[in-house]
Design an enzyme around this catalytic site. Structure first.
Site, PDB file in Angstrom:
ATOM      1  N   GLU A   1       2.466 -12.451   0.758  1.00  0.00           N
ATOM      2  CA  GLU A   1       2.037 -11.592   1.876  1.00  0.00           C
ATOM      3  C   GLU A   1       1.064 -12.168   2.725  1.00  0.00           C
ATOM      4  OE1 GLU A   1      -0.992  -7.721   2.419  1.00  0.00           O
ATOM      5  OE2 GLU A   1      -1.467  -9.272   1.385  1.00  0.00           O
TER       6      GLU A   1
ATOM      7  N   ASP B   1      -0.577 -11.893  -2.818  1.00  0.00           N
ATOM      8  CA  ASP B   1      -1.696 -11.003  -2.260  1.00  0.00           C
ATOM      9  C   ASP B   1      -2.484 -11.983  -1.304  1.00  0.00           C
ATOM     10  OD1 ASP B   1      -2.602  -8.074  -1.766  1.00  0.00           O
ATOM     11  OD2 ASP B   1      -4.550  -9.087  -2.556  1.00  0.00           O
TER      12      ASP B   1
HETATM   13  O1  TEU Z   1      -3.154  -6.306   1.791  1.00  0.00           O
HETATM   14  C1  TEU Z   1      -3.892  -7.110   2.619  1.00  0.00           C
HETATM   15  C2  TEU Z   1      -4.076  -6.526   4.232  1.00  0.00           C
HETATM   16  O2  TEU Z   1      -4.914  -7.184   4.685  1.00  0.00           O
HETATM   17  C3  TEU Z   1      -3.690  -5.237   4.524  1.00  0.00           C
HETATM   18  O3  TEU Z   1      -2.311  -5.160   4.115  1.00  0.00           O
HETATM   19  C4  TEU Z   1      -4.806  -4.323   4.265  1.00  0.00           C
HETATM   20  O4  TEU Z   1      -4.629  -3.875   3.028  1.00  0.00           O
HETATM   21  C5  TEU Z   1      -4.199  -3.165   5.130  1.00  0.00           C
HETATM   22  O5  TEU Z   1      -4.215  -3.461   6.617  1.00  0.00           O
HETATM   23  C6  TEU Z   1      -5.701  -2.138   5.324  1.00  0.00           C
HETATM   24  O6  TEU Z   1      -5.327  -1.029   5.895  1.00  0.00           O
HETATM   25  C7  TEU Z   1      -3.386  -6.719   0.370  1.00  0.00           C
HETATM   26  C8  TEU Z   1      -2.816  -5.388  -0.613  1.00  0.00           C
HETATM   27  O7  TEU Z   1      -1.165  -5.306  -0.159  1.00  0.00           O
HETATM   28  C9  TEU Z   1      -3.719  -4.274  -0.517  1.00  0.00           C
HETATM   29  O8  TEU Z   1      -2.912  -3.133  -1.056  1.00  0.00           O
HETATM   30  C10 TEU Z   1      -4.969  -4.680  -0.728  1.00  0.00           C
HETATM   31  O9  TEU Z   1      -5.770  -3.458  -0.652  1.00  0.00           O
HETATM   32  C11 TEU Z   1      -5.488  -5.638  -0.128  1.00  0.00           C
HETATM   33  O10 TEU Z   1      -4.648  -7.152  -0.161  1.00  0.00           O
HETATM   34  C12 TEU Z   1      -6.539  -6.501  -0.934  1.00  0.00           C
HETATM   35  O11 TEU Z   1      -6.416  -7.046  -2.133  1.00  0.00           O
END
Ligand code: TEU
Length: 559
Positions: free
Chosen positions: A286, A225
């Site tokens: 990610e 993440d």
């Molecule tokens: O996501 C990281 C991120 O920056 C984006 O996908 C963000 O959540 C989105 O643009 C906001 O609208 C990761 C995870 O996949 C996400 O579910 C989490 O909320 C986030 O990290 C925090 O851990």
């Protein structure tokens, strides 16, 4: 924190189906299980580990190679489990470590790999380390694991101008035992998610140990993440910009909190841990970075194996734009010897059947779930074509649960049910991500359409009865059966080597990928002639020799 030890009862079971080569991940199709919304065995409205176990046969029959499970750790669930209180356990709402052991063993017996989700950028405020930090004075070793700073202007102004991805300032102020205001701590996401300090050796040692804890239990790999956000600039300088501009990492190494060069050293350490296992464990990052070239830097041979390529999430439905983006990703990944990891959707972005349904498409707007006009028939048609493109490309692909049913974003959830912190933090301007997280429909009937014995944590649209697995299974024209056929064909001839672009008319994309499937995608609304070849599969019924608008086909040599 307790240290994990190898538990002999957790020794991975790799049955004959798992005797695949060590680089299985280079061509794998992985199915994302958003655990809260996949299958609820105990009827509390939330999906759980037993629910996943009960549906492993479905995943095997669908034809995927493995599953990635979103965070299942103990968590106050301020951000759907991305606020982890203990990285070495399972939230009681989802199950137990023993359930997880059974899940991993059963998945392996069915030939499915299991990837978990590690959340290293931040912990939950409930994590033992953060509680300890709050209870310790400024300057203490406990606080040094996070990013605490005094405020400016006598303490009342945040230490710098950084903003949270979810809206508002990226700093929250602490309160001392006597109620007096104290230092501030950094949170790039919700205030319940304090950022860790990756310059601190305790943090690095701790996460390598967390990886070993799960690898010792047979887990095949991790999705990482916010891999691009972990290390911050030492001086925490002001950004000098506000709002949207913050979300886009600029090119270059000098953004104070995104895509910094120091993060690569962390991943070299992680790779050594993964490589110390037999079979070696794998990572998929990610990392929201600006270019395919910068993404590829994470995939150098001594770093991570793979990272999501978000080309399709950001691209317009246009053959020329798609071709350019695909070619760039392939070329930049090839330079570091890594496969591209393609994907159309995940739990953070609008479901692609809705994104592709937009009549005035604006990928940037859709990334923020703010809605817009949509033509559902166009969306489903394009979604069916898009998956044939995805699965024809060399490399690996990730599917998001429910896309195989053609599910749409649920855009009319009642506001009082929304749980995504984005909704509150944006003052209601951004609806948030709940609309792509609605529980799966497994059956035509029942209080949650087969998701569980009772209602799910979010209501499903009534129309999902006809989109359910039960309604689609065995129906040759259904999206589910299209996915099953495509995945079965792909397993028989996995596209891995070179891709050769073929001449095609305006608005049409065509290539041949080793070992021999030709993909033709028509992004225009008008039918176009199909090139010669034997049709293996198509996203719509094909009138003689023609490919209808918004459709795709796979061809083999011959007639
Ligand atoms: O996501 C990281 C991120 O920056 C984006 O996908 C963000 O959540 C989105 O643009 C906001 O609208 C990761 C995870 O996949 C996400 O579910 C989490 O909320 C986030 O990290 C925090 O851990």
């Amino acid at each position: 924190m307790g240290r994990g030890r190898a538990d002999p009862s957790w020794v991975a079971v790799y049955g004959p189906a798992m005797a695949a080569p060590r680089d299985w991940w280079r061509t794998a199709v992985v199915y994302q299980v958003y655990i809260r919304s996949f299958a609820d065995a105990d009827g509390d409205g939330l999906g759980d580990v037993q629910g996943i176990r009960s549906r492993l046969g479905y995943l095997r029959d669908l034809g995927v190679d493995g599953l990635w499970i979103n965070p299942w750790y103990p968590s106050p669930q301020a951000d759907g489990g991305y606020d982890v209180a203990d990285y070495r356990d399972i939230d009681p709402a989802f199950g137990t470590l023993d359930d997880a052991r059974r899940l991993v063993d059963e998945a392996h017996r069915l030939g499915l790999r299991v990837l978990l989700d590690v959340v290293p950028n931040h912990t939950s405020v409930e994590h033992a380390w953060f509680r300890q930090a709050l209870a310790s004075p400024p300057g203490s070793p406990a606080r040094a694991r996070y990013i605490f700073r005094p405020g400016r202007d006598g303490g009342d102004t945040p230490p710098n101008d950084w903003r949270s991805v979810f809206g508002g300032p990226a700093w929250a102020r602490t309160t001392g035992p006597d109620g007096s205001p104290g230092e501030w701590y950094l949170h790039l996401f919700a205030r319940e998610q304090p950022d860790l300090n990756w310059r601190n050796p305790d943090v690095r040692a701790e996460f390598e140990d967390v990886l070993r804890f799960w690898f010792d239990r047979g887990v095949d790999g991790f999705r990482i993440d916010v891999a691009h956000g972990m290390v911050k600039h030492e001086d925490l300088p002001d950004l000098g910009v506000t709002g949207e501009a913050l979300l886009a990492a600029p090119e270059g190494d000098d953004h104070p909190h995104w895509d910094r060069p120091e993060v690569h050293d962390v991943f070299r350490g992680w790779r050594r841990v993964a490589d110390s296992y037999d079979p070696p464990r794998v990572f998929v990052a990610e990392a929201w970075v600006t270019t395919a070239e910068r993404l590829a830097a994470y995939l150098r041979p001594d770093e991570l194996h793979s990272a999501f390529d978000f080309t399709f999430i950001r691209a317009r439905w246009d053959a020329t734009a798609l071709r350019a983006a695909i070619a760039r990703s392939l070329a930049d990944h090839a330079r570091v010897g890594a496969p591209v990891t393609w994907t159309l959707s995940n739990h953070d972005v609008i479901r692609h059947a809705t994104r592709l349904a937009r009549t005035s498409p604006d990928p940037a707007r859709d990334l923020h779930h703010v809605g817009g006009d949509a033509d559902p028939a166009q969306g489903l048609r394009r979604a069916r074509a898009a998956v044939l493109l995805l699965l024809a490309l060399p490399g690996s692909a990730y599917l998001y649960q429910g896309e195989e049913l053609g599910l749409f974003e649920v855009e009319d959830l009642p506001e009082d049910l929304l749980q995504d912190p984005v909704f509150a933090r944006s003052g209601g301007a951004v609806k948030g991500r709940d609309g792509c997280r609605v529980p799966l429909p497994w059956a035509r009937t029942g209080p949650s359409l087969g998701f569980g014995p009772g209602p799910g944590w979010l209501p499903q649209p009534a129309s999902w009865a006809d989109a359910s697995v039960e309604a689609q299974a065995g129906d040759e024209d259904s999206t589910l059966e299209l996915y099953r056929r495509a995945l079965a064909m792909r397993r028989a001839r996995r596209p891995s080597g070179a891709l050769e672009w073929l001449q095609a008319g305006e608005g049409v994309l065509a290539f041949r990928a080793e070992p021999g499937v030709t993909l033709v995608l028509n992004t225009t609304p008008r039918p176009v002639p199909l090139p010669p070849g034997r049709v293996l599969l198509a996203s719509v019924p094909l009138p003689d020799g023609m490919l209808p608008g918004d459709a795709a086909a796979w061809l083999a040599p011959g007639s």
